[in-house]
Design a protein around this motif. Structure first.
Motif, PDB file in Angstrom:
ATOM      1  N   THR A  15      28.100 -36.155 -21.346  1.00  0.00           N
ATOM      2  CA  THR A  15      29.385 -36.736 -20.459  1.00  0.00           C
ATOM      3  C   THR A  15      28.383 -36.991 -19.084  1.00  0.00           C
ATOM      4  O   THR A  15      27.970 -37.805 -18.212  1.00  0.00           O
ATOM      5  CB  THR A  15      30.591 -35.278 -19.851  1.00  0.00           C
ATOM      6  N   ASP A  33      22.639 -38.178 -30.627  1.00  0.00           N
ATOM      7  CA  ASP A  33      23.032 -39.545 -30.799  1.00  0.00           C
ATOM      8  C   ASP A  33      21.899 -39.873 -31.943  1.00  0.00           C
ATOM      9  O   ASP A  33      22.624 -41.069 -32.500  1.00  0.00           O
ATOM     10  CB  ASP A  33      23.173 -39.846 -29.515  1.00  0.00           C
ATOM     11  N   ARG A 127      38.238 -34.575 -28.270  1.00  0.00           N
ATOM     12  CA  ARG A 127      37.514 -35.298 -27.779  1.00  0.00           C
ATOM     13  C   ARG A 127      37.359 -36.942 -29.009  1.00  0.00           C
ATOM     14  O   ARG A 127      37.347 -36.685 -30.281  1.00  0.00           O
ATOM     15  CB  ARG A 127      35.933 -34.926 -28.172  1.00  0.00           C
ATOM     16  N   ARG A 128      37.108 -37.512 -27.964  1.00  0.00           N
ATOM     17  CA  ARG A 128      36.688 -39.264 -29.257  1.00  0.00           C
ATOM     18  C   ARG A 128      35.222 -40.324 -28.350  1.00  0.00           C
ATOM     19  O   ARG A 128      35.400 -39.529 -27.180  1.00  0.00           O
ATOM     20  CB  ARG A 128      37.829 -40.187 -28.274  1.00  0.00           C
ATOM     21  N   THR A 129      35.029 -40.205 -29.554  1.00  0.00           N
ATOM     22  CA  THR A 129      33.496 -40.528 -28.580  1.00  0.00           C
ATOM     23  C   THR A 129      33.404 -42.387 -29.590  1.00  0.00           C
ATOM     24  O   THR A 129      34.387 -42.923 -30.917  1.00  0.00           O
ATOM     25  CB  THR A 129      32.594 -39.866 -30.125  1.00  0.00           C
ATOM     26  N   CYS A 130      32.860 -43.331 -28.507  1.00  0.00           N
ATOM     27  CA  CYS A 130      32.518 -44.509 -29.060  1.00  0.00           C
ATOM     28  C   CYS A 130      31.982 -44.459 -30.899  1.00  0.00           C
ATOM     29  O   CYS A 130      30.770 -44.079 -30.535  1.00  0.00           O
ATOM     30  CB  CYS A 130      32.203 -45.318 -28.143  1.00  0.00           C
ATOM     31  N   GLY A 134      28.432 -44.653 -28.360  1.00  0.00           N
ATOM     32  CA  GLY A 134      28.411 -43.477 -28.102  1.00  0.00           C
ATOM     33  C   GLY A 134      29.058 -42.449 -26.701  1.00  0.00           C
ATOM     34  O   GLY A 134      29.090 -40.737 -26.713  1.00  0.00           O
ATOM     35  N   TYR A 135      29.403 -43.216 -25.967  1.00  0.00           N
ATOM     36  CA  TYR A 135      30.655 -43.027 -25.238  1.00  0.00           C
ATOM     37  C   TYR A 135      31.312 -41.238 -25.344  1.00  0.00           C
ATOM     38  O   TYR A 135      31.957 -41.622 -26.450  1.00  0.00           O
ATOM     39  CB  TYR A 135      30.811 -43.934 -24.578  1.00  0.00           C
ATOM     40  N   THR A 136      31.837 -40.789 -24.727  1.00  0.00           N
ATOM     41  CA  THR A 136      33.239 -39.718 -25.201  1.00  0.00           C
ATOM     42  C   THR A 136      34.041 -39.936 -23.908  1.00  0.00           C
ATOM     43  O   THR A 136      33.178 -39.755 -22.770  1.00  0.00           O
ATOM     44  CB  THR A 136      32.158 -38.651 -24.776  1.00  0.00           C
ATOM     45  N   CYS A 144      36.242 -47.981 -25.964  1.00  0.00           N
ATOM     46  CA  CYS A 144      35.612 -47.361 -24.971  1.00  0.00           C
ATOM     47  C   CYS A 144      35.631 -48.178 -23.305  1.00  0.00           C
ATOM     48  O   CYS A 144      35.410 -49.369 -23.630  1.00  0.00           O
ATOM     49  CB  CYS A 144      34.353 -47.796 -25.722  1.00  0.00           C
ATOM     50  N   MET A 151      37.445 -45.992 -30.442  1.00  0.00           N
ATOM     51  CA  MET A 151      37.400 -44.765 -30.878  1.00  0.00           C
ATOM     52  C   MET A 151      37.528 -43.874 -31.810  1.00  0.00           C
ATOM     53  O   MET A 151      38.474 -44.062 -31.933  1.00  0.00           O
ATOM     54  CB  MET A 151      37.343 -44.210 -28.942  1.00  0.00           C
ATOM     55  N   ARG A 154      33.873 -37.078 -34.082  1.00  0.00           N
ATOM     56  CA  ARG A 154      33.477 -36.933 -35.246  1.00  0.00           C
ATOM     57  C   ARG A 154      33.626 -36.106 -35.984  1.00  0.00           C
ATOM     58  O   ARG A 154      35.056 -35.294 -36.006  1.00  0.00           O
ATOM     59  CB  ARG A 154      32.523 -36.329 -33.914  1.00  0.00           C
TER      60      ARG A 154
END
Ligand code: AP5
Ligand code: MG
Length: 208
Positions: A15, A33, A127-130, A134-136, A144, A151, A154
């Motif tokens: 972040t 990443d 948490r959610r990740t793109c 990879g955006y969190t 995203c 999103m 992981r």
């Protein structure tokens, strides 16, 4: 700016790195990443790394070190870099010291983003990740905000894997705090504050 971001899983390394990159245009070198991209692309490296990552174990140094060395040679890294998730153990830190020494580069700081394990478990569970960039973000984000990608959660953000990642951090990565104290470049920020406050504290520490 040439810095290492230290901190447990979910401390906010990615972040804060994303914000520094957006403001200062330096390279974001996240081994997590890079490894996830290799897994997604199905490369031989990705195939080897996947089983370790899914269990929350460290991927063998031999697979990670060359990734970082190559990334440090790229053009954007010549303007500066943020190492996020590397080094992860003493052997990686010693290799990095020697590589930077060969390149004639000195680190400005190793910044520890300090967060209690109880807070980490809560954060990572939501948490959610793109999938694309990879955006969190948090569980409320389905799309995203940076690239409109999907999103997802992981694979290593499942409760039992989070506990294992925390244990791996304590045993293998936390000793790097002493390593960088020894180099007199360790700085610590309280990572339990708002993202804006953590960011401001990091910039203050770096005199930015
Ligand atoms: P990696 O991808 O590096 O994962 P990690 O270190 O476990 O760290 P995370 O990415 O989970 O957390 P983060 O600190 O970036 O937090 P974030 O900003 O997302 O590594 C994954 C795996 O790859 C490893 O387990 C290993 O297998 C392998 N690997 C990677 N590097 C390796 C290496 N060098 N050697 C060997 N193996 C390696 O934030 C988390 C959440 O909290 C987000 O939802 C965010 O929105 C939220 N948040 C952030 N800041 C705040 C705040 N201040 N307040 C409230 N919420 C916040
Ligand atoms: Mg991260």
């Amino acid at each position: 700016m040439k810095i290492v971001l230290l901190g447990g899983p979910g401390a906010g390394k990615g972040t804060q790195a994303q914000r520094l990159v957006a403001e200062f245009g330096v390279a974001h070198i996240s081994t997590g990443d890079l490894l996830r991209a290799a897994v997604k692309a199905g490369t031989p490296l990705g195939k080897q790394a996947k089983s370790y990552m899914d269990k929350g174990q460290l991927v063998p140094d031999s697979l990670v070190v060359d990734l970082v060395k190559e990334r440090l040679q790229e053009e954007d890294a010549q303007r500066g870099f943020i190492l996020d998730g590397f080094p992860r153990n003493t052997a990686q830190a010693v290799t990095l010291d020697s590589e930077l020494n060969t390149m004639g580069i000195k680190l400005d700081a190793a910044i520890l983003i300090d967060v209690h394990p109880d807070v980490i478990v809560k954060r990572l569970s939501s948490r959610r990740t793109c999938k694309k960039c990879g955006y969190t973000g948090g569980a409320d984000m389905e799309v995203c905000p940076r690239c409109s990608g999907e999103m997802y959660q992981r694979d290593d953000d499942k409760p039992e894997t989070i506990q294992h990642r925390l244990a791996v951090y304590q045993s293998q990565t936390a000793p790097l705090v002493e390593h960088y104290k020894g180099h007199r470049i360790l700085k610590t920020v309280n990572g339990e504050q708002s993202q804006d406050k953590v960011y401001q504290d990091i910039k203050d520490l770096l005199n930015l």
